[in-house]
Motif scaffolding. Structure first.
Motif, PDB file in Angstrom:
ATOM      1  N   SER A   1       1.103  -1.028  -0.022  1.00  0.00           N
ATOM      2  CA  SER A   1      -0.135  -0.220  -0.021  1.00  0.00           C
ATOM      3  C   SER A   1       1.190   1.396  -0.197  1.00  0.00           C
ATOM      4  O   SER A   1       0.272   2.178  -0.673  1.00  0.00           O
ATOM      5  CB  SER A   1      -0.851   0.388   1.249  1.00  0.00           C
ATOM      6  OG  SER A   1      -0.078   0.049   2.536  1.00  0.00           O
TER       7      SER A   1
ATOM      8  N   GLN B   1      -2.698   2.625  -4.222  1.00  0.00           N
ATOM      9  CA  GLN B   1      -3.636   3.531  -4.070  1.00  0.00           C
ATOM     10  C   GLN B   1      -3.623   5.386  -5.045  1.00  0.00           C
ATOM     11  O   GLN B   1      -4.717   5.342  -5.795  1.00  0.00           O
ATOM     12  CB  GLN B   1      -3.969   3.972  -2.588  1.00  0.00           C
ATOM     13  CG  GLN B   1      -4.743   2.915  -2.347  1.00  0.00           C
ATOM     14  CD  GLN B   1      -4.330   3.319  -0.332  1.00  0.00           C
ATOM     15  OE1 GLN B   1      -3.829   3.745   0.306  1.00  0.00           O
ATOM     16  NE2 GLN B   1      -5.489   2.289   0.212  1.00  0.00           N
ATOM     17  N   ASN B   2      -2.492   5.856  -5.295  1.00  0.00           N
ATOM     18  CA  ASN B   2      -2.175   6.920  -5.882  1.00  0.00           C
ATOM     19  C   ASN B   2      -1.005   6.235  -6.538  1.00  0.00           C
ATOM     20  O   ASN B   2      -0.007   7.853  -6.683  1.00  0.00           O
ATOM     21  CB  ASN B   2      -2.414   8.301  -5.250  1.00  0.00           C
ATOM     22  CG  ASN B   2      -3.479   8.418  -4.618  1.00  0.00           C
ATOM     23  OD1 ASN B   2      -4.664   8.973  -4.825  1.00  0.00           O
ATOM     24  ND2 ASN B   2      -3.397   8.784  -2.934  1.00  0.00           N
TER      25      ASN B   2
END
Ligand code: ZN
Ligand code: ZN
Length: 641
Positions: free
Chosen positions: A33, A62-63
């Motif tokens: 993550s 996530q980004n």
């Protein structure tokens, strides 16, 4: 595990399995993550080729930043799945808040569109680039130009090029190459002349393009203009010569290149070997072979092995071809097998070619369409009708190769040569192509041989309609008429040829004696000083052969002339001239190699067989289609050609 630890381990890992272990570890400790660690993982996956793996890691980030997108898009564009890079690009546009960093991925996604021939998607990307003024970046704009060229949309490419505020030499070169590929050679030249600054790529692209479109003189002009030349420049010029049937010039140019110390690469060697094969100069070929061995060039780089096999076969030295083929047994590609099969085919060794094919099958080497062209040719030259039919069948059923017009041509040739004219016509009528001139010519020459006037006349008329400039069809048609005594029709064909200004290709034979080529045409030597000597030698030979029962076959000169005239016309076919020259100028018992541009006629064929026996010489003639090895009164073609 800390982020820094993970990255250090990642940097050390070399194989996909090591990568998998770290990945598992990262999942356990929830490090995936972390954007930084994950992006590192993605790029390492890409580097080791684990693209699916990279994608699965990527989907958990996530980004993702533009750099991760760039890494992935770049890798997918070059992979067998370029569509994924277009998806990723679209994904990136919806996820990112601004366009910062997107430009890095543009060249790759444009290339992917080009590879996929996805015109609409490509245009959309182009539109986005246009809006964001990224066209000011020559790197991006060049990619747009190249994409349109990939689509074959030269007009679009030109528009982008014209609107580019800053063009560099790559922009010019891309468009020149694109024009050349599209056959717009004049537009390419205009651009070349306008270019503010040229580099080697510009010159090479022009030479290459001119060569491909038969403009050898223009290629020479550009070649002369280039102050600096690299191996590619030389190779482009050499292949231009080879492609346009100037093998002698190609060979001379290759020698010049060596003299200037330019080291030939694989394409240069392959080109020059093909020139030598055309010329039939085995001594030159042996020299190149030795060069390749001393420079320790690998036979499988750029098809050098296949080119060598091909050269030896076409120079009449099938044993040497086989020797090369055997020497590369550890590392053969399908091209080597194909060269060997077609080599055996032109020497009439049909059974051997079939055996080779069985070896191929046993070794699980997948044959391609060229293998079958060679095999069908081998069956055709060897009169192996059933075997040929079988090959044609397994090609489609077992190997799922859709036959092209050339394959049909081979099977038509095979059937008609063997006298199955009806079957051949059946194939021709039912094939999914319009018959080409070669197919009709196959039926035409077989009809001649099997004396089927009706089929022959029809085939000749069809062939003439398809190729009104090809003299051989008219000649065969007039021969058919002459054979049946239809002299009025013979005259009609001749006046048709005159009207259409079709010239007969003159027969021409050459022989290599002591490193020098001597060329003969009907009735004379090109080097006039030999003509008299050769003709008088030929007179001696003919008288000696007549004692052995030689009777000139007058049906071969089916011209409406007196018998005596016929005989003298016959006796001077160029291969006979070359043979007489060979008898004078080579030592007793030495083999004689002759190259002829047309098919050997029946009379010359029986003449050669007799000379081989009476003078105890091995005579090898390469004609338009194949080799004839004459020895002790027999020919390797078994009179089937
Ligand atoms: Zn002849
Ligand atoms: Zn023969």
């Amino acid at each position: 595990m800390l982020v820094t630890q993970a990255v250090t381990i990642l940097e050390k890992c070399k194989t996909i399995s090591e990568l998998r272990q770290i990945h598992a570890q990262m999942i356990k400790t929830n490090l995936v993550s972390n954007t930084f660690a994950a992006s590192k993982l993605v790029s390492f996956c890409c580097l080791t080729g684990g693209l699916d793996h990279a994608l699965s890691v990527f989907h958990r980030i996530q980004n993702p930043n533009p750099f991760i997108y760039f890494t992935l898009i770049n890798c997918f564009t070059e992979s067998s799945n370029p569509l994924e890079s277009v998806y990723l690009y679209a994904h990136m546009l919806t996820c990112l808040e601004d366009w910062k960093g997107v430009e890095f991925s543009l060249p790759s996604v444009l290339k992917a569109c080009g590879r996929l021939e996805a015109f609409e998607e490509g245009q959309q990307v182009h539109g986005q680039i246009f809006k964001t003024r990224l066209l000011f970046d020559p790197f991006v704009a060049n990619s747009v130009v190249r994409m349109y060229l990939e689509f074959g949309q030269v007009g679009f490419a030109r528009r982008v090029f014209d609107e580019m505020p800053a063009r560099d030499v790559i922009s010019w070169n891309s468009l020149i190459t694109g024009y050349m590929r599209a056959g717009e050679i004049e537009l390419a030249r205009e651009l070349f002349d306008e270019m503010p600054e040229r580099d080697l790529v510009s010159y090479n692209a022009m030479i290459d393009g001119y060569g491909k479109f038969g403009k050898c003189e223009l290629a020479e002009e550009i070649f002369g203009m280039a102050d600096h030349k690299d191996v590619k420049t030389w190779t482009s010029m050499i292949s231009a010569y080879v492609r346009n049937h100037y093998p002698k010039k190609a060979l001379d140019m290759f020698r010049e290149m060596l003299c200037l110390g330019v080291r030939p690469d694989a394409p240069a060697l392959v080109s020059v070997l093909s020139a030598i094969a055309d010329l039939g100069f085995v001594e030159e070929g042996k020299w190149i072979h030795a060069y390749i061995s001393t420079k320790k060039l690998e036979m499988n780089t750029g098809f050098i092995g296949s080119a060598l096999i091909d050269m030896y076969a076409k120079c009449g030295h099938i044993e040497n071809a086989y020797h090369v083929f055997r020497s590369i047994s550890h590392n053969r590609n399908v091209g080597d097998w194909n060269s060997m099969i077609s080599g055996l085919a032109i020497h009439g060794l049909g059974t051997e070619a079939l055996e080779l094919f069985h070896d191929m099958e046993r070794l699980k080497i997948e044959p391609d369409e060229i293998s079958f062209l060679g095999l069908l040719g081998a069956c055709s030259h060897g009169g192996l009708v059933d075997e040929g039919r079988h090959c044609f069948k397994i090609m489609q059923e077992k190997y799922k190769i859709v036959p092209k017009v050339q394959h049909y041509g081979c099977i038509i040739d095979l059937l008609s040569r063997a006298g199955y004219l009806e079957d051949a016509l059946g194939v021709l009528r039912n094939m999914p192509f319009e018959p080409d001139v070669l197919a009709w010519k196959a039926i035409l020459s077989a009809s001649m041989k099997h004396e089927n006037v009706v089929f022959g006349e029809n085939a000749a008329l069809q062939a003439i309609e398809l190729a009104p400039d090809d003299s051989s069809c008219y000649v065969l048609l007039s021969n058919i008429y002459a054979k049946t005594g239809r002299w009025d029709d013979v005259a009609k064909v001749r006046s048709m040829m005159k009207q259409r200004r079709v010239g007969k290709i003159p027969g021409c034979s050459s022989i290599l004696v002591k490193g020098k080529v001597h060329v003969f045409v009907v009735g004379k030597a090109i080097d006039e000083k030999f003509t008299h000597e050769v003709l008088s030698k030929l007179d001696d030979v003919v008288s000696r052969l007549k004692l052995e029962g030689y009777q000139p076959d007058l049906t071969q000169v089916l011209l409406d002339v007196e018998v005596e005239g016929k005989e003298s016309l016959l006796s001077v076919h160029s291969e006979k001239m070359a043979l007489a020259f060979g008898l004078i100028n080579t030592s007793h018992g030495a083999p004689i190699h002759i190259v002829k541009n047309l098919r050997v006629c029946r009379d010359c064929h029986s003449f050669m067989k007799l000379v081989a026996r009476v003078y105890n010489r091995r005579i090898v003639i390469r004609d338009q289609n194949r080799f004839h090895h004459f020895e002790n009164g027999f020919c390797s073609c078994k009179d089937y050609w």
